[in-house]
Design an enzyme around this catalytic site. Structure first.
Site, PDB file in Angstrom:
ATOM      1  N   CYS A 287       6.848 -13.570   0.398  1.00  0.00           N
ATOM      2  CA  CYS A 287       7.550 -14.669  -0.499  1.00  0.00           C
ATOM      3  C   CYS A 287       6.645 -14.869  -1.533  1.00  0.00           C
ATOM      4  O   CYS A 287       5.494 -14.413  -1.680  1.00  0.00           O
ATOM      5  CB  CYS A 287       7.258 -16.075   0.388  1.00  0.00           C
TER       6      CYS A 287
ATOM      7  N   ARG B 197       5.532  -7.935  -3.607  1.00  0.00           N
ATOM      8  CA  ARG B 197       4.838  -8.571  -2.124  1.00  0.00           C
ATOM      9  C   ARG B 197       5.987  -8.462  -1.254  1.00  0.00           C
ATOM     10  O   ARG B 197       5.880  -8.616  -0.068  1.00  0.00           O
ATOM     11  CB  ARG B 197       4.775 -10.098  -2.495  1.00  0.00           C
TER      12      ARG B 197
ATOM     13  N   TRP C 244      10.962 -13.889   2.138  1.00  0.00           N
ATOM     14  CA  TRP C 244      10.985 -12.751   3.183  1.00  0.00           C
ATOM     15  C   TRP C 244      11.419 -13.709   4.436  1.00  0.00           C
ATOM     16  O   TRP C 244      10.422 -14.450   4.857  1.00  0.00           O
ATOM     17  CB  TRP C 244       9.473 -12.322   3.039  1.00  0.00           C
TER      18      TRP C 244
ATOM     19  N   ASN D 272       6.659 -21.372   0.469  1.00  0.00           N
ATOM     20  CA  ASN D 272       6.217 -20.210   0.958  1.00  0.00           C
ATOM     21  C   ASN D 272       5.176 -20.488   2.360  1.00  0.00           C
ATOM     22  O   ASN D 272       4.357 -21.287   2.091  1.00  0.00           O
ATOM     23  CB  ASN D 272       5.335 -19.279  -0.120  1.00  0.00           C
ATOM     24  N   GLY D 273       5.473 -19.880   3.332  1.00  0.00           N
ATOM     25  CA  GLY D 273       4.877 -20.164   4.514  1.00  0.00           C
ATOM     26  C   GLY D 273       5.914 -20.531   5.701  1.00  0.00           C
ATOM     27  O   GLY D 273       6.980 -20.288   5.743  1.00  0.00           O
TER      28      GLY D 273
ATOM     29  N   GLU E 136      -3.914   6.544   9.972  1.00  0.00           N
ATOM     30  CA  GLU E 136      -3.667   5.947   8.766  1.00  0.00           C
ATOM     31  C   GLU E 136      -2.318   6.936   8.205  1.00  0.00           C
ATOM     32  O   GLU E 136      -1.242   6.459   7.622  1.00  0.00           O
ATOM     33  CB  GLU E 136      -4.521   6.087   7.722  1.00  0.00           C
TER      34      GLU E 136
ATOM     35  N   LYS F  40       1.173   5.365   7.090  1.00  0.00           N
ATOM     36  CA  LYS F  40       1.883   5.802   5.705  1.00  0.00           C
ATOM     37  C   LYS F  40       3.386   6.425   6.069  1.00  0.00           C
ATOM     38  O   LYS F  40       4.531   6.183   5.358  1.00  0.00           O
ATOM     39  CB  LYS F  40       1.116   6.836   5.069  1.00  0.00           C
TER      40      LYS F  40
ATOM     41  N   GLU G  70       6.005   3.819   7.675  1.00  0.00           N
ATOM     42  CA  GLU G  70       6.576   2.791   6.964  1.00  0.00           C
ATOM     43  C   GLU G  70       7.509   2.923   5.541  1.00  0.00           C
ATOM     44  O   GLU G  70       8.104   2.253   5.173  1.00  0.00           O
ATOM     45  CB  GLU G  70       5.021   1.769   6.395  1.00  0.00           C
TER      46      GLU G  70
ATOM     47  N   HIS H 121      -2.773  13.606  28.176  1.00  0.00           N
ATOM     48  CA  HIS H 121      -2.684  12.327  29.167  1.00  0.00           C
ATOM     49  C   HIS H 121      -1.266  11.712  29.064  1.00  0.00           C
ATOM     50  O   HIS H 121      -1.110  10.630  29.353  1.00  0.00           O
ATOM     51  CB  HIS H 121      -3.710  11.604  28.772  1.00  0.00           C
TER      52      HIS H 121
ATOM     53  N   LYS I 120       4.147  -6.977   1.172  1.00  0.00           N
ATOM     54  CA  LYS I 120       2.850  -6.454   0.594  1.00  0.00           C
ATOM     55  C   LYS I 120       1.487  -7.551   1.124  1.00  0.00           C
ATOM     56  O   LYS I 120       0.617  -6.914   1.758  1.00  0.00           O
ATOM     57  CB  LYS I 120       2.700  -6.459  -1.074  1.00  0.00           C
TER      58      LYS I 120
HETATM   59  C1  F6R Z   1       0.100  -0.485   5.006  1.00  0.00           C
HETATM   60  C2  F6R Z   1      -0.389  -1.695   4.382  1.00  0.00           C
HETATM   61  C3  F6R Z   1      -0.655  -2.789   5.537  1.00  0.00           C
HETATM   62  C4  F6R Z   1      -1.800  -3.668   5.255  1.00  0.00           C
HETATM   63  C5  F6R Z   1      -1.936  -4.965   6.185  1.00  0.00           C
HETATM   64  C6  F6R Z   1      -3.041  -5.683   5.917  1.00  0.00           C
HETATM   65  O1  F6R Z   1       0.290   0.456   4.061  1.00  0.00           O
HETATM   66  O2  F6R Z   1      -0.397  -2.007   3.452  1.00  0.00           O
HETATM   67  O3  F6R Z   1      -0.693  -2.409   7.086  1.00  0.00           O
HETATM   68  O4  F6R Z   1      -2.908  -2.734   5.159  1.00  0.00           O
HETATM   69  O5  F6R Z   1      -0.707  -5.487   6.096  1.00  0.00           O
HETATM   70  O6  F6R Z   1      -3.139  -6.145   4.415  1.00  0.00           O
HETATM   71  P1  F6R Z   1      -4.477  -6.561   3.766  1.00  0.00           P
HETATM   72  O7  F6R Z   1      -5.324  -5.491   3.592  1.00  0.00           O
HETATM   73  O8  F6R Z   1      -3.955  -7.178   2.406  1.00  0.00           O
HETATM   74  O9  F6R Z   1      -5.068  -7.710   4.584  1.00  0.00           O
END
Ligand code: F6R
Length: 600
Positions: free
Chosen positions: A2, A27, A73, A99-100, A477, A481, A484, A500, A595
């Site tokens: 949002c 975002r 969102w 937003n919220g 990680e 990546k 997502e 296991h 984001k």
């Molecule tokens: C994955 C990604 C998310 C953020 C998570 C935390 O690529 O970007 O998993 O890492 O939402 O976000 P922040 O770091 O902004 O607290």
């Protein structure tokens, strides 16, 4: 997640609002809308989908010097035109964006809005209807606005227009981010400074439970008791070119490429005049007073925290626990006597992390935030902040923030160790320089990475990442990546855990990406690669120079063993990028993701 924009001034608001919303697209959102106010009343345009679609529906002939805009969102109610913001009160006098999440919205409907026909499924519409109800009882709009905010439970950033007063935008905030930007004969409202950088770099921060009357010449901040609050503006140190893609097809690729530069910049920012790495004394005191450190974070930042644990424990000899923020608030472990909390957050706005920070502060503990965004909520509310200096990260999938987080944690670990009289057995400035150079080599290996993505991932429905020790954390990680942005089901596993249970999933051709950068477990991970290969998997081994074997798919340049995650993650980022691209996915804006995750 949002975004809100608002403009009040002398120009036509539409284009400023739409451009602002475009800057907030990163975002994450599923629908968008704007409302502008002129002599003939409020004009609302909203649509499901991209801002480009909204643009097509906006009536160009409507000119208005005031307006608000929103990207949504969905939380309450599906993504649709009806549920998109702005929402209007029954008489259409009031128009609002939010937003919220309003946690008590059902209770508010039950207690105050019986008989009102709600048009949408959103919690937001309740706010605008409540304001109108209060005005109908004889309150002024400001009183009704303040009174309504006082009744809301949850998080909100709100902007409200009143058809009967075109000279003001009413703004309110609690937990969700919101700034007011200052101009010459105009003022703006934005969830983040990037949205309005096109018109101003002067901003005023708002605190929780404050409201603001924004007119074209004045900005008056009040608390919910109606007392005026004074606040000095600050200059947003953002370079407009930082938030452009330039010649890159995607922000993600640009941000992957920026990593060597970010590491070099970070080293400079943390060096004193003599070239020695330095951290504020208060932070070092807090580190040294702690008998245990609790790292709290989400997603990619959590993965950086796992690497940080190893660095702090090995280099500075302080025990560290790493916790997923969304679990920690409801499932708090028994804490040590003198804990120090470290919050890692690219955005500094993640609601899950923030809710832990609030708890921790209530318990009287000290907190340090490691973030990319100065002035963000987590930075403001913690005792101390360390910045990532990574420049704005726009792509939803985090890349350069992850490596910057690890580099800052390494600097924190090394400087703390020295302050405790421990010997750090490597020269971190020199080693980070080597990392930056190695990253250059890796980002230049795009063709190779594209080939790996094509070979292993173009048709698969799943993929596994395995590693031992720190490679396991980097594998987590890598899998995040890949899943997502490419929607391939991807999981990261500790090499030793495979037998296991997980090994049951290995079929003929299943891609297994294995990291081999840790000398003392190299033989063991090689054993795991053989186990999966024997069951038909298609292994892709990425090894550190010096540990490589004949059939390895890619050899990483040699860096100091404590810093291997900074290089081993880069091929995983690129492979994910190309896998997503080959599959025709929207790399920068993957489905269902935001984001900045500002709801719990
Ligand atoms: C994955 C990604 C998310 C953020 C998570 C935390 O690529 O970007 O998993 O890492 O939402 O976000 P922040 O770091 O902004 O607290």
């Amino acid at each position: 997640m949002c975004g809100i924009v608002g403009y009040i001034g002398q120009q036509d608001a539409k284009e400023i609002l739409l451009k602002g919303l475009e800057k907030l697209e990163y975002r994450g959102y599923d629908s968008a809308g704007i409302a502008v106010l002129n002599e003939s009343g409020a004009h609302v345009f909203k649509e499901k989908g991209r801002i480009a679609i909204l643009r097509e529906t906006v009536d160009e002939s409507v000119q208005a010097p005031v307006g608000i805009g929103h990207t949504r969102w969905a939380t309450h109610g599906e993504p649709s035109r009806v549920n998109a913001h702005p929402h209007q009160s029954t008489s259409a006098r009031f128009t609002l964006v939010h937003n919220g999440v309003i946690e008590n919205y059902s209770q508010l409907i039950r207690e105050h809005l019986q008989g009102v026909t709600l048009k949408s499924d959103t919690d937001t519409e309740v706010i605008v209807q409540l304001i109108e109800k209060k005005v109908d009882t004889g309150l002024t709009v400001e009183e009704a606005f303040r009174g309504t905010l006082a009744e809301l439970k949850g998080s909100y950033a709100i902007a409200l227009l009143d058809e009967q007063n075109k000279d003001v935008i009413y703004v309110g905030k609690n937990k969700s981010p919101l700034l007011v930007g200052l101009g010459d004969n105009f003022n703006v409202v934005a969830s983040d400074a990037m949205a309005m950088l096109q018109v101003t770099d002067q901003y005023v921060e708002l605190m929780d439970k404050e409201m603001v009357l924004v007119s074209k010449q004045e900005v008056t901040i009040k608390n919910l008791q109606g007392e005026v609050m004074e606040r000095a503006p600050y200059t947003a140190e953002l370079d407009a070119s930082d938030i452009e893609k330039g010649t890159y097809p995607h922000y993600m690729l640009k941000e992957i490429d920026e990593q060597p530069l970010v590491i070099r910049r970070l080293v400079q920012k943390y060096q004193d005049d003599n070239g020695t790495l330095t951290i504020e004394q208060d932070i070092l005191d807090a580190m040294n007073d702690a008998d245990r450190i609790y790292i709290v974070a989400a997603g990619t930042s959590y993965h950086a925290g796992l690497v940080g644990k190893q660095l702090i424990e090995k280099v500075a000899s302080i025990p560290v626990e790493v916790h997923v923020a969304s679990e920690f608030s409801y499932n708090m472990p028994i804490l040590s006597k003198n804990p120090l909390f470290i919050f890692i957050s690219q955005s500094g706005e993640t609601a899950d992390s923030r809710s832990v920070l609030v708890q921790v502060k209530e318990l009287g503990y000290k907190a340090l935030t490691i973030t990319n965004v100065p002035g963000s909520t987590l930075s403001r509310e913690a005792d101390y902040t360390l910045l990532l200096h990574a420049g704005p990260e726009i792509a939803v999938a985090s890349t350069k923030a992850y490596t910057a987080q690890i580099a800052v944690l390494a600097i924190l670990a090394a400087v703390t160790a020295e302050s405790r009289g421990l010997t750090v057995e490597f020269d971190l400035v020199k080693e980070l320089g080597i990392v930056a150079n190695s990253m250059e080599t890796l980002v230049d290996a795009k063709e190779e990475m594209e080939q790996i993505a094509r070979e292993y991932l173009s048709t698969t429905r799943n993929c596994f990442f395995i590693g031992r020790a720190v490679d396991y954390y980097v594998g987590l990680e890598g899998s995040l990546k890949l899943k997502e942005i490419s929607y391939i089901q991807a999981e990261g596993f500790a090499g030793g855990e495979l037998k296991h249970g997980t090994i049951a999933l290995i079929e003929k051709g299943t891609p297994v990406i294995a990291l081999a950068t840790v000398e003392h477990v190299n033989l063991s991970i090689r054993g795991n690669v053989k186990e999966v290969a024997a069951r038909g998997a298609n292994p892709c081994v990425i090894a550190l120079k010096g540990l490589e074997e004949e059939d390895d798919r890619y050899v990483l340049p040699e860096v100091h063993p404590a810093l291997t995650p900074l290089v081993s993650v880069v091929p995983l980022q690129l492979i994910s990028y190309y896998a997503a691209l080959h599959r025709g996915c929207d790399v920068d804006k993957p489905r269902n993701l935001a984001k900045s995750v500002t709801v719990e």
